[in-house]
Design a protein around this motif. Structure first.
Motif, short mmCIF file in Angstrom:
data_model
loop_
_atom_site.label_atom_id
_atom_site.label_comp_id
_atom_site.label_asym_id
_atom_site.label_seq_id
_atom_site.Cartn_x
_atom_site.Cartn_y
_atom_site.Cartn_z
N SER A 129 -24.05 -8.49 -41.05
CA SER A 129 -25.12 -8.75 -40.08
C SER A 129 -26.29 -9.50 -40.72
N GLY A 130 -26.05 -10.12 -41.87
CA GLY A 130 -27.11 -10.87 -42.51
C GLY A 130 -28.03 -10.02 -43.38
N HIS A 131 -27.64 -8.79 -43.67
CA HIS A 131 -28.40 -7.93 -44.59
C HIS A 131 -28.11 -8.44 -46.01
N PRO A 132 -29.09 -9.01 -46.72
CA PRO A 132 -28.81 -9.70 -47.98
C PRO A 132 -28.08 -8.84 -49.03
N GLU A 133 -28.51 -7.62 -49.23
CA GLU A 133 -27.88 -6.78 -50.24
C GLU A 133 -26.47 -6.37 -49.82
N ASN A 134 -26.29 -6.07 -48.53
CA ASN A 134 -24.96 -5.72 -48.05
C ASN A 134 -24.03 -6.92 -48.16
N ASP A 135 -24.53 -8.10 -47.84
CA ASP A 135 -23.72 -9.30 -47.98
C ASP A 135 -23.31 -9.50 -49.44
N ARG A 136 -24.23 -9.23 -50.38
CA ARG A 136 -23.94 -9.40 -51.80
C ARG A 136 -22.85 -8.43 -52.26
N VAL A 137 -22.95 -7.16 -51.89
CA VAL A 137 -21.93 -6.21 -52.35
C VAL A 137 -20.58 -6.47 -51.69
N ASP A 138 -20.59 -6.98 -50.47
CA ASP A 138 -19.34 -7.40 -49.82
C ASP A 138 -18.72 -8.54 -50.64
N GLN A 139 -19.56 -9.48 -51.07
CA GLN A 139 -19.08 -10.59 -51.89
C GLN A 139 -18.52 -10.07 -53.22
N LEU A 140 -19.21 -9.13 -53.86
CA LEU A 140 -18.73 -8.55 -55.12
C LEU A 140 -17.36 -7.88 -54.94
N ALA A 141 -17.21 -7.13 -53.85
CA ALA A 141 -15.94 -6.44 -53.58
C ALA A 141 -14.81 -7.45 -53.39
N ASN A 142 -15.08 -8.51 -52.65
CA ASN A 142 -14.05 -9.53 -52.41
C ASN A 142 -13.75 -10.36 -53.66
N GLU A 143 -14.78 -10.63 -54.46
CA GLU A 143 -14.55 -11.33 -55.73
C GLU A 143 -13.70 -10.47 -56.66
N ALA A 144 -13.90 -9.15 -56.64
CA ALA A 144 -13.10 -8.26 -57.47
C ALA A 144 -11.64 -8.32 -57.05
N ILE A 145 -11.37 -8.41 -55.75
CA ILE A 145 -9.98 -8.54 -55.27
C ILE A 145 -9.41 -9.87 -55.76
N ASP A 146 -10.16 -10.95 -55.57
CA ASP A 146 -9.67 -12.27 -56.00
C ASP A 146 -9.34 -12.28 -57.48
N LEU A 147 -10.24 -11.76 -58.29
CA LEU A 147 -10.04 -11.74 -59.73
C LEU A 147 -8.86 -10.84 -60.10
N GLY A 148 -8.77 -9.68 -59.45
CA GLY A 148 -7.67 -8.76 -59.72
C GLY A 148 -6.32 -9.37 -59.38
N LEU A 149 -6.25 -10.03 -58.23
CA LEU A 149 -4.99 -10.66 -57.82
C LEU A 149 -4.63 -11.82 -58.75
N GLU A 150 -5.65 -12.58 -59.16
CA GLU A 150 -5.43 -13.70 -60.08
C GLU A 150 -4.91 -13.18 -61.42
N THR A 151 -5.49 -12.11 -61.91
CA THR A 151 -5.06 -11.51 -63.17
C THR A 151 -3.62 -11.00 -63.06
N LEU A 152 -3.31 -10.34 -61.95
CA LEU A 152 -1.95 -9.85 -61.73
C LEU A 152 -0.94 -11.01 -61.71
N ALA A 153 -1.32 -12.10 -61.05
CA ALA A 153 -0.43 -13.26 -60.93
C ALA A 153 -0.11 -13.85 -62.31
N HIS A 154 -1.09 -13.82 -63.22
CA HIS A 154 -0.89 -14.38 -64.55
C HIS A 154 -0.10 -13.44 -65.47
N HIS A 155 0.04 -12.19 -65.06
CA HIS A 155 0.76 -11.22 -65.89
C HIS A 155 2.14 -10.87 -65.33
N THR A 156 2.60 -11.65 -64.36
CA THR A 156 3.94 -11.37 -63.81
C THR A 156 4.90 -12.47 -64.16
#
Length: 156
Positions: A129-156
């Motif tokens: 809803s445009g809440h800056p801190e909530n938007d930031r932690v949502d971004q952190l959570a999604n970046e963690a998924i991206d990084l985790g999936l990328e790391t998994l892809a390189h280890h398979t």
């Protein structure tokens, strides 16, 4: 344990999942006297609710001493769980109103135990809803998924 908290730590948390269950991430932003610290993490197979809980757990775990915390989450599940439902679950032996085992009881118990050392006010904010801190932690959570999936892809 004496609770001495003349100062307040603001914590913003969010969890995300791609599929439910699926790969998940969590993010937290801690703010104390204008200084910010960001935390995040990834799990290969989890649920959105577990990630919402993990964000709060890991953020509170980062506190080095008893603290007064204002915790903001876009999860009614986390807010209501800690401020309304948990005492009933404990009284009923971690059973819900249908007399079934409470979902994610392991994480609820961990969060509740960690919370004992602090004075925490639980707040709900509307997600995406445009809440800056909530938007930031949502971004952190999604970046963690991206990084985790990328790391998994390189280890398979």
């Amino acid at each position: 344990m004496k609770k001495d908290h003349t100062d307040v730590v603001e914590i913003y948390t969010d969890g995300a999942c791609r599929g439910n269950p699926g790969p998940g991430g969590w993010g937290a932003l801690l703010r104390y006297k204008g200084v910010e610290k960001e935390l995040s993490g990834f799990e290969t197979r989890t649920t959105n609710n577990r990630m919402e809980l993990m964000a709060a757990i890991r953020a509170i775990e980062a506190m080095k001493k008893p603290t007064r915390i204002e915790l903001y989450t876009d999860s009614q599940y986390v807010k209501k769980g800690m401020s309304e439902w948990i005492s009933g679950w404990k009284a009923k032996g971690w059973k819900n109103s249908k007399k079934e085992p409470v979902a994610n009881a392991d994480l609820w118990q961990e969060l509740e135990a960690l919370s004992q050392n602090h004075t925490i006010s639980w707040h709900w904010v509307k997600g995406h809803s445009g809440h800056p801190e909530n938007d930031r932690v949502d971004q952190l959570a999604n970046e963690a998924i991206d990084l985790g999936l990328e790391t998994l892809a390189h280890h398979t």
